[in-house]
Design a protein around this motif. Structure first.
Motif, PDB file in Angstrom:
ATOM      1  N   MET A 116      15.205  -1.767   1.112  1.00 26.78           N
ATOM      2  CA  MET A 116      14.249  -0.648   1.599  1.00 26.78           C
ATOM      3  C   MET A 116      14.198   0.566   0.805  1.00 26.78           C
ATOM      4  O   MET A 116      12.918   1.025   0.577  1.00 26.78           O
ATOM      5  CB  MET A 116      15.043  -0.069   2.730  1.00 26.78           C
ATOM      6  N   VAL A 117      15.251   0.794  -0.290  1.00 28.73           N
ATOM      7  CA  VAL A 117      15.193   1.786  -1.321  1.00 28.73           C
ATOM      8  C   VAL A 117      14.167   1.480  -2.139  1.00 28.73           C
ATOM      9  O   VAL A 117      13.319   2.106  -2.533  1.00 28.73           O
ATOM     10  CB  VAL A 117      16.499   2.287  -1.701  1.00 28.73           C
ATOM     11  N   VAL A 118      14.095   0.324  -2.754  1.00 26.18           N
ATOM     12  CA  VAL A 118      13.154  -0.081  -3.676  1.00 26.18           C
ATOM     13  C   VAL A 118      11.823  -0.232  -3.161  1.00 26.18           C
ATOM     14  O   VAL A 118      10.865   0.060  -3.483  1.00 26.18           O
ATOM     15  CB  VAL A 118      13.296  -1.612  -3.961  1.00 26.18           C
ATOM     16  N   TYR A 119      11.494  -0.774  -1.575  1.00 26.92           N
ATOM     17  CA  TYR A 119      10.476  -0.512  -1.031  1.00 26.92           C
ATOM     18  C   TYR A 119       9.764   0.720  -0.887  1.00 26.92           C
ATOM     19  O   TYR A 119       8.478   1.167  -1.259  1.00 26.92           O
ATOM     20  CB  TYR A 119      10.342  -1.444   0.295  1.00 26.92           C
ATOM     21  N   LEU A 120      10.535   1.634  -0.443  1.00 29.20           N
ATOM     22  CA  LEU A 120      10.072   3.111  -0.304  1.00 29.20           C
ATOM     23  C   LEU A 120       9.631   3.487  -1.507  1.00 29.20           C
ATOM     24  O   LEU A 120       8.829   4.271  -1.563  1.00 29.20           O
ATOM     25  CB  LEU A 120      11.033   3.693   0.699  1.00 29.20           C
TER      26      LEU A 120
ATOM     27  N   GLY B 231      -2.476  10.895   0.091  1.00 28.23           N
ATOM     28  CA  GLY B 231      -3.206  10.017  -0.678  1.00 28.23           C
ATOM     29  C   GLY B 231      -4.636   9.902  -0.051  1.00 28.23           C
ATOM     30  O   GLY B 231      -5.491   9.560  -0.668  1.00 28.23           O
ATOM     31  N   GLY B 232      -5.079  10.438   1.222  1.00 27.90           N
ATOM     32  CA  GLY B 232      -6.127  10.186   1.622  1.00 27.90           C
ATOM     33  C   GLY B 232      -6.684   8.816   1.757  1.00 27.90           C
ATOM     34  O   GLY B 232      -5.689   7.965   1.709  1.00 27.90           O
ATOM     35  N   MET B 233      -7.864   8.539   1.916  1.00 31.80           N
ATOM     36  CA  MET B 233      -8.311   7.337   2.223  1.00 31.80           C
ATOM     37  C   MET B 233      -8.256   6.178   0.915  1.00 31.80           C
ATOM     38  O   MET B 233      -7.812   5.057   1.017  1.00 31.80           O
ATOM     39  CB  MET B 233      -9.987   7.101   2.406  1.00 31.80           C
ATOM     40  N   TYR B 234      -8.377   6.867  -0.422  1.00 34.44           N
ATOM     41  CA  TYR B 234      -7.989   6.110  -1.544  1.00 34.44           C
ATOM     42  C   TYR B 234      -6.526   5.473  -1.634  1.00 34.44           C
ATOM     43  O   TYR B 234      -6.418   4.436  -1.870  1.00 34.44           O
ATOM     44  CB  TYR B 234      -8.330   6.929  -2.514  1.00 34.44           C
ATOM     45  N   GLY B 235      -5.738   6.480  -1.276  1.00 37.36           N
ATOM     46  CA  GLY B 235      -4.214   6.051  -1.377  1.00 37.36           C
ATOM     47  C   GLY B 235      -4.031   5.001  -0.413  1.00 37.36           C
ATOM     48  O   GLY B 235      -3.226   4.245  -0.752  1.00 37.36           O
ATOM     49  N   ILE B 236      -4.335   5.172   0.625  1.00 34.55           N
ATOM     50  CA  ILE B 236      -4.223   4.285   1.996  1.00 34.55           C
ATOM     51  C   ILE B 236      -4.858   2.906   1.953  1.00 34.55           C
ATOM     52  O   ILE B 236      -4.013   1.996   1.755  1.00 34.55           O
ATOM     53  CB  ILE B 236      -4.636   4.903   3.159  1.00 34.55           C
ATOM     54  N   MET B 237      -6.164   2.938   1.234  1.00 30.74           N
ATOM     55  CA  MET B 237      -6.540   1.712   0.961  1.00 30.74           C
ATOM     56  C   MET B 237      -5.639   0.584  -0.034  1.00 30.74           C
ATOM     57  O   MET B 237      -5.483  -0.406   0.329  1.00 30.74           O
ATOM     58  CB  MET B 237      -7.951   1.643   0.449  1.00 30.74           C
ATOM     59  N   TRP B 238      -5.455   1.259  -1.295  1.00 35.41           N
ATOM     60  CA  TRP B 238      -4.614   0.506  -2.209  1.00 35.41           C
ATOM     61  C   TRP B 238      -3.215   0.371  -1.800  1.00 35.41           C
ATOM     62  O   TRP B 238      -2.631  -0.771  -1.878  1.00 35.41           O
ATOM     63  CB  TRP B 238      -4.441   1.384  -3.535  1.00 35.41           C
ATOM     64  N   THR B 239      -2.485   1.334  -0.929  1.00 28.86           N
ATOM     65  CA  THR B 239      -1.306   1.108  -0.516  1.00 28.86           C
ATOM     66  C   THR B 239      -1.313  -0.120   0.674  1.00 28.86           C
ATOM     67  O   THR B 239      -0.337  -0.912   0.778  1.00 28.86           O
ATOM     68  CB  THR B 239      -0.672   2.518  -0.053  1.00 28.86           C
ATOM     69  N   ASP B 240      -2.344   0.012   1.410  1.00 27.21           N
ATOM     70  CA  ASP B 240      -2.480  -0.890   2.347  1.00 27.21           C
ATOM     71  C   ASP B 240      -2.615  -2.366   1.875  1.00 27.21           C
ATOM     72  O   ASP B 240      -2.001  -3.299   2.342  1.00 27.21           O
ATOM     73  CB  ASP B 240      -3.671  -0.833   3.080  1.00 27.21           C
TER      74      ASP B 240
ATOM     75  N   THR C  41       5.969   5.889  -5.140  1.00 27.32           N
ATOM     76  CA  THR C  41       5.386   5.813  -6.507  1.00 27.32           C
ATOM     77  C   THR C  41       4.052   5.734  -6.652  1.00 27.32           C
ATOM     78  O   THR C  41       3.059   6.139  -7.256  1.00 27.32           O
ATOM     79  CB  THR C  41       6.093   4.786  -7.617  1.00 27.32           C
ATOM     80  N   LEU C  42       3.338   4.584  -6.054  1.00 27.44           N
ATOM     81  CA  LEU C  42       2.200   4.098  -5.677  1.00 27.44           C
ATOM     82  C   LEU C  42       1.458   5.519  -5.388  1.00 27.44           C
ATOM     83  O   LEU C  42       0.157   5.840  -5.491  1.00 27.44           O
ATOM     84  CB  LEU C  42       1.884   2.938  -4.923  1.00 27.44           C
ATOM     85  N   GLY C  43       1.768   6.033  -4.085  1.00 29.93           N
ATOM     86  CA  GLY C  43       1.058   7.201  -3.608  1.00 29.93           C
ATOM     87  C   GLY C  43       0.950   8.188  -4.494  1.00 29.93           C
ATOM     88  O   GLY C  43      -0.119   8.886  -4.533  1.00 29.93           O
ATOM     89  N   TRP C  44       1.983   8.610  -5.221  1.00 30.49           N
ATOM     90  CA  TRP C  44       1.911   9.816  -6.277  1.00 30.49           C
ATOM     91  C   TRP C  44       0.840   9.295  -7.243  1.00 30.49           C
ATOM     92  O   TRP C  44       0.224  10.284  -7.557  1.00 30.49           O
ATOM     93  CB  TRP C  44       3.279   9.857  -6.953  1.00 30.49           C
ATOM     94  N   TYR C  45       0.940   8.262  -7.709  1.00 32.00           N
ATOM     95  CA  TYR C  45      -0.165   7.728  -8.715  1.00 32.00           C
ATOM     96  C   TYR C  45      -1.603   7.957  -8.198  1.00 32.00           C
ATOM     97  O   TYR C  45      -2.338   8.396  -8.770  1.00 32.00           O
ATOM     98  CB  TYR C  45      -0.037   6.265  -9.382  1.00 32.00           C
TER      99      TYR C  45
END
Lengths: 515, 41
Positions: free
Chosen positions: A14-18, A182-191, A23-27
């Motif tokens: 869970m820690v790795v995933y979160l 992240g807004g839409m950009y962040g959500i799309m890539w995270t999704d 990290t992805l969201g921040w980038y």
């Protein structure tokens, strides 16, 4: 210390995933959110494979991986019919709506589904359509988000012994946090990343019952006849592998249609079409989204039925009344911390992907389609206010998650039915019928939501013969008929031909042919 | 497992394949954002 020792592997996963998501969201956050167009729609520059995975991961939420998978514990392998309906509507969605919706949203400079309604049905009443549709979104979304948070909270309780109220709160507010960032950009890539994980976990979860009992033949032999009892207390016998013995096809079709048709009517999914970058991306998404969806549905829709081979009679008697807990129970029974950790990552991904998308839709709807329409605001205030209302809405959802009015499947299906009946005629009519009018749209939306509520709370509980007839049937039929009749009766309110030429892109064809 | 219980498993796979083939032959019209029109008032 004991707790940490017992759950070390799962917690590490869970820690790795979160950590990966943060990290992805921040980038991604550094690359987006400069303008409203970027925050709301990622400037329509998302590659097809990302949109495809994001559509898949947004639609297939924990409602599917936990709720629907668990439901087949009660209704047997016939429950996979629900997945068939969904696969059909996934294809319909991308074939019939995808390209056309993207093109019209560009021509109309539409940012949200409610503002599409206003721009498409251009009239003095069209602003009311926008606000009405926004309120419908807010109403339906509460039940949907509650269902997702409830599913994850049960899972955390089963696998990590986290109390329900903490699990639900963590799920909701963590997702809210990275959506706000992240807004839409962040959500799309995270999704998209979450979609890959979910796809892998669907395959893994399907393997667990087979591995546990020792192979395909042993499992199918066990399922062929079980000495467990159904929810009504009658013996299940061979019902798990024989069609229609444990529930009616009408009930299956109701859930299948009400949830499956969300793909052609729910804003969080329709908004995906807006973001596709180009023709190549559209073609990729049209091809691959049904594949991601179909394979996952084959894996999870009948999963609960397979769990019967893993449980004792007493355990089955409990689970048949608590189907939202079946998947968590299966992981606990399999007793492999690594497998539980990986599956939990995928199930978390399923919940977070759907929650994030729908949270953004709620934020954009509340601010751009209600607040900004009621009292226009400076453009620089739109994004901060969108973030604020997303947080407040999550607090409201948290309250309902603590006191859920129904199970995951029923909550999700009710929300889906509201979307289908209220929006589908207006969306489909807007995209294809030049004769659709603003009054036709309003009348069908009102009819859709009213029939939904009356049927759900007035008819089904009081008339046993109609209990299996899901509200989606009468509500959708009524709203579509009303759309046609009201549009026909108010034909004089049709938008001007000049406007319709812009909407349908016919002025381009005319100029090309004359050129 | 009887025929109707097994049916959706096969049907989903067939739908995926038929859709993938159909999309390859479809003419897909997607507008470039550069060509977008002014919004109507």
């Amino acid at each position: 210390m004991n707790y940490l020792a017992n759950h070390a592997t799962v917690l590490l996963c869970m820690v790795v995933y979160l950590g990966l998501i943060i990290t992805l969201g921040w980038y991604l956050q550094r690359q987006s959110a400069k303008t409203v167009g970027e925050y709301y729609l990622a400037n329509r520059r998302i590659p097809g494979w990302v949109v495809s995975l994001a559509f898949f991961s947004t639609f297939i939420s924990t409602n599917t991986y936990i709720g629907q998978a668990g439901e087949s514990f009660r209704y047997g392998l016939s429950w996979t019919w629900v997945g068939l309906f969904w696969a059909i509507f996934c294809v319909v969605s991308w074939m019939i709506l995808g390209p056309r919706m993207r093109n019209q949203s560009i021509r109309l400079k539409s940012f949200t589904v409610p503002d599409y309604f206003q721009l498409r049905y251009q009239s003095p009443l069209s602003r009311s359509i926008r606000v009405l549709s926004a309120f419908i979104i807010l109403f339906a979304t509460i039940w949907y988000m509650t269902g997702i948070a409830k599913g994850i909270a049960h899972l955390l309780q089963s696998v990590l012994d986290v109390p329900y109220i903490y699990g639900a709160g963590f799920m909701l507010f963590f997702t809210c946090f990275y959506t706000i960032s992240g807004g839409m950009y962040g959500i799309m890539w995270t999704d998209a990343v979450q979609g890959i994980l979910m796809f892998a976990v669907a395959l893994l979860m399907l393997a667990l019952p087979f591995v546990y009992v020792g192979g395909y033949d042993v499992l199918m032999a066990k399922l062929a006849y079980v000495d467990h009892v159904s929810k009504k207390g009658t013996p299940i016998g061979s019902g798990l592998v024989n069609f229609g013995q444990l529930t009616s096809f009408l009930y299956i079709a109701g859930i299948g249609l009400s949830v499956g048709m969300k793909q052609i009517s729910e804003p969080k999914l329709l908004i995906r079409f807006y973001t596709v970058k180009d023709r190549k991306g559209m073609k990729f998404a049209m091809t691959w989204t049904p594949i991601f969806m179909g394979v996952s549905l084959v894996c999870v829709m009948g999963l609960g039925a397979l769990v019967h081979a893993m449980v004792t009679t007493e355990e089955a008697a409990y689970l048949v009344n608590n189907t939202d807990e079946v998947v968590g129970f299966m992981l606990k029974k399999f007793n492999s911390p690594l497998v539980s950790g990986i599956c939990l990552m995928g199930l978390f991904a399923a919940g977070m992907a759907a929650l994030a998308s729908v949270t953004l839709v709620v934020g954009t709807t509340l601010v751009k389609d209600i607040w900004n329409v009621w009292r226009p605001m400076p453009v620089e205030r739109i994004i901060p206010r969108t973030k604020l209302v997303m947080l407040l809405y999550c607090v409201l959802v948290y309250y309902f998650t603590l006191f859920p009015p129904a199970g995951v499947v029923e909550l999700s299906a009710f929300a889906g039915s509201v979307y289908v009946a209220s929006f589908l005629p207006t969306i489909f009519g807007g995209l294809y019928f030049r004769w659709g009018t603003d009054l036709g749209s309003v009348a069908s939306m009102v009819t859709g939501i009213v029939v939904n509520i009356i049927w759900r709370f007035g008819v089904r509980p009081n008339y046993e013969s109609l209990a299996d007839v899901h509200e989606v049937f009468p509500a959708f039929i009524a709203s579509f008929v009303v759309y046609i009749i009201a549009s026909y009766l108010t034909a004089n309110r049709k938008p001007s031909e000049e406007h319709l030429s812009v909407v349908f892109g016919t002025e381009q064809l005319a100029s090309q042919s004359s050129g | 497992m009887d025929f109707l219980t097994a049916f959706p498993y096969w049907a989903i796979l067939v739908i995926m394949i038929v859709n993938a083939i159909a999309v390859q032959f479809m003419k897909i019209d997607v507008q470039d954002e550069e060509k977008e029109k002014e919004p109507t008032k």
